[in-house]
Write a protein that holds these residues in place. Structure first.
Motif, PDB file in Angstrom:
ATOM      1  N   ARG A   1       4.243  -5.971 -20.110  1.00 57.11           N
ATOM      2  CA  ARG A   1       3.926  -4.650 -19.549  1.00 57.11           C
ATOM      3  C   ARG A   1       5.210  -3.874 -19.240  1.00 57.11           C
ATOM      4  O   ARG A   1       5.243  -2.648 -19.349  1.00 57.11           O
TER       5      ARG A   1
ATOM      6  N   ARG B   1      -5.245   8.042 -15.904  1.00 53.82           N
ATOM      7  CA  ARG B   1      -5.278   6.625 -16.276  1.00 53.82           C
ATOM      8  C   ARG B   1      -3.871   6.014 -16.237  1.00 53.82           C
ATOM      9  O   ARG B   1      -3.689   4.875 -15.769  1.00 53.82           O
ATOM     10  N   ILE B   2      -2.884   6.756 -16.705  1.00 56.12           N
ATOM     11  CA  ILE B   2      -1.515   6.246 -16.698  1.00 56.12           C
ATOM     12  C   ILE B   2      -0.975   6.184 -15.279  1.00 56.12           C
ATOM     13  O   ILE B   2      -0.203   5.274 -14.927  1.00 56.12           O
TER      14      ILE B   2
ATOM     15  N   THR C   1      -2.702   5.373 -12.696  1.00 53.30           N
ATOM     16  CA  THR C   1      -3.263   4.130 -12.183  1.00 53.30           C
ATOM     17  C   THR C   1      -2.519   2.933 -12.748  1.00 53.30           C
ATOM     18  O   THR C   1      -2.192   1.976 -12.038  1.00 53.30           O
ATOM     19  N   TRP C   2      -2.244   2.993 -14.054  1.00 52.87           N
ATOM     20  CA  TRP C   2      -1.508   1.899 -14.709  1.00 52.87           C
ATOM     21  C   TRP C   2      -0.135   1.718 -14.075  1.00 52.87           C
ATOM     22  O   TRP C   2       0.287   0.594 -13.766  1.00 52.87           O
TER      23      TRP C   2
ATOM     24  N   GLN D   1      -0.228   0.230 -10.484  1.00 54.70           N
ATOM     25  CA  GLN D   1      -0.531  -1.193 -10.485  1.00 54.70           C
ATOM     26  C   GLN D   1       0.656  -2.001 -11.004  1.00 54.70           C
ATOM     27  O   GLN D   1       0.990  -3.071 -10.455  1.00 54.70           O
TER      28      GLN D   1
END
Length: 368
Positions: A59, A161-162, A164-165, A168
């Motif tokens: 990641r 969405r990014i 949130t990514w 995290q």
């Protein structure tokens, strides 16, 4: 040459020093991605890498353009929060909350600022609304490889969405290695911030900036701070204040956030191993240019071994004394040779210590 910050009319209390756990996490990720930039962190990088979960390492590669080249302004979100100057959060969680206060347009533009550079430092349309800019950003991303191409497309299609990514991912880095690192570094950084704050209060901005780095200077008459770099930035105004943020992991990088509409930030290495008086980038360029001439390289070969007069050099190299004098003058102006008089003779000799430092000075200069 350099980056300028306009502070004309800025009240002293609007210049502050603060530590940032998120900014230091950005530098940690940068050091892990570019360990050659930070040879002094070799032990730390090796230790973290050895125990890093493979899934987290994958990641980390997925979006490493956010911190590999340098680190994105997203790691300094307090500078861009609407409504004026906001201090950094005391915890990583608080600073991640500040990222959420950025608009989607600001988030996307800051994420792509270095690897898909379209506009920076000046107002312009957003990548989310301008089709031509979006197309160009995707082209630039594709040129940098499949990881960035995929991530950029996802970012442009679905910024929430990014967000949130990213949150995290940063939380997982904190749990895996950064919390321990920050617990050790924050006391040192806090002490440095207190020291610079005390200098600001007791001795003024000029003394505080001199303690930040010899590469940072204040022109009080012009109301301008200059950061000596191998680049010429568009300049920025500190109308909303100026924030100084120390980093323990950042040397040799000395960075200036100058995004349009954001508070300027000077992100500087605390307790850096800089020379007491490192050469300016202008001096460094002069030295590199002086050594690039084949005749002067031959002269340096002689002058490194012993001291010679102009006449001796002319005889040894088959040139006239005026020709030698011009080349010697260039080397002397660049600070590469020393001259001493002995009776009626003037002797020149290469300053080997300066030449020996040149590679380190050059590397520090281009990474600053």
């Amino acid at each position: 040459m350099g980056v300028h910050i306009d502070i004309a009319g800025l009240r002293p209390e609007m210049i502050t020093v603060a530590i940032s756990p998120l900014a230091e996490l950005g530098m940690a990720l940068h050091a892990l991605s570019e360990p050659e930039h930070h040879p002094g962190l070799k032990g730390w990088v090796t230790g973290v890498t050895a125990r890093l979960d493979p899934h987290l390492a994958d990641r980390m590669c997925e979006a490493d353009f956010l911190w590999r080249t340098t680190f994105s302004d997203l790691f300094l979100p307090f500078a861009g929060v609407p409504g004026g100057a906001v201090p950094p959060g005391e915890t990583l969680a608080e600073e991640l909350d500040l990222i959420d206060k950025l608009s989607d347009e600001e988030f996307v533009d800051a994420a792509l600022e270095f690897t898909c550079p379209l506009t920076y430092g000046t107002p312009g349309p957003s990548l989310l609304v301008d089709a031509a800019l979006r197309h160009r950003a995707l082209e630039l991303a594709a040129a940098r490889g499949p990881h960035q191409a995929r991530f950029t497309e996802r970012l442009l299609n679905d910024p929430p969405r990014i967000r949130t990514w990213l949150r995290q991912f940063l939380q997982d880095c904190d749990a895996a290695f950064y919390a321990d690192t920050w617990s050790r570094l924050r006391h040192q950084l806090a002490a440095d911030a207190r020291h610079k704050t005390e200098l600001l209060r007791r001795k003024g901005l000029s003394e505080a900036l001199a303690a930040v780095s010899p590469a940072v200077t204040l022109d009080g008459a012009a109301g301008r701070i200059t950061v000596d770099k191998f680049c010429a930035g568009p300049g920025t105004s500190a109308d909303s204040g100026l924030l100084l943020v120390p980093t323990s992991l950042g040397w040799p990088h000395l960075m200036v956030l100058q995004r349009h509409g954001w508070q300027p930030v000077l992100h500087y290495p605390a307790n850096s191993p800089e020379l007491v008086a490192p050469p300016s980038v202008e001096q460094l360029a002069l030295r590199m240019a002086a050594l690039s001439h084949p005749v002067r390289m031959q002269l340096c070969r002689s002058l490194a071994r012993s001291a010679f007069t102009t006449s001796e050099l002319a005889q040894a190299h088959g040139m006239t004394a005026p020709e030698i004098s011009r080349h010697v003058s260039t080397l002397k102006k660049a600070g590469l040779i020393t001259t001493r008089r002995r009776g009626r003779y003037v002797y020149h000799q290469l300053d080997v210590r300066v030449v020996a430092r040149l590679s380190g000075d050059f590397l520090e200069g281009i990474l600053r």
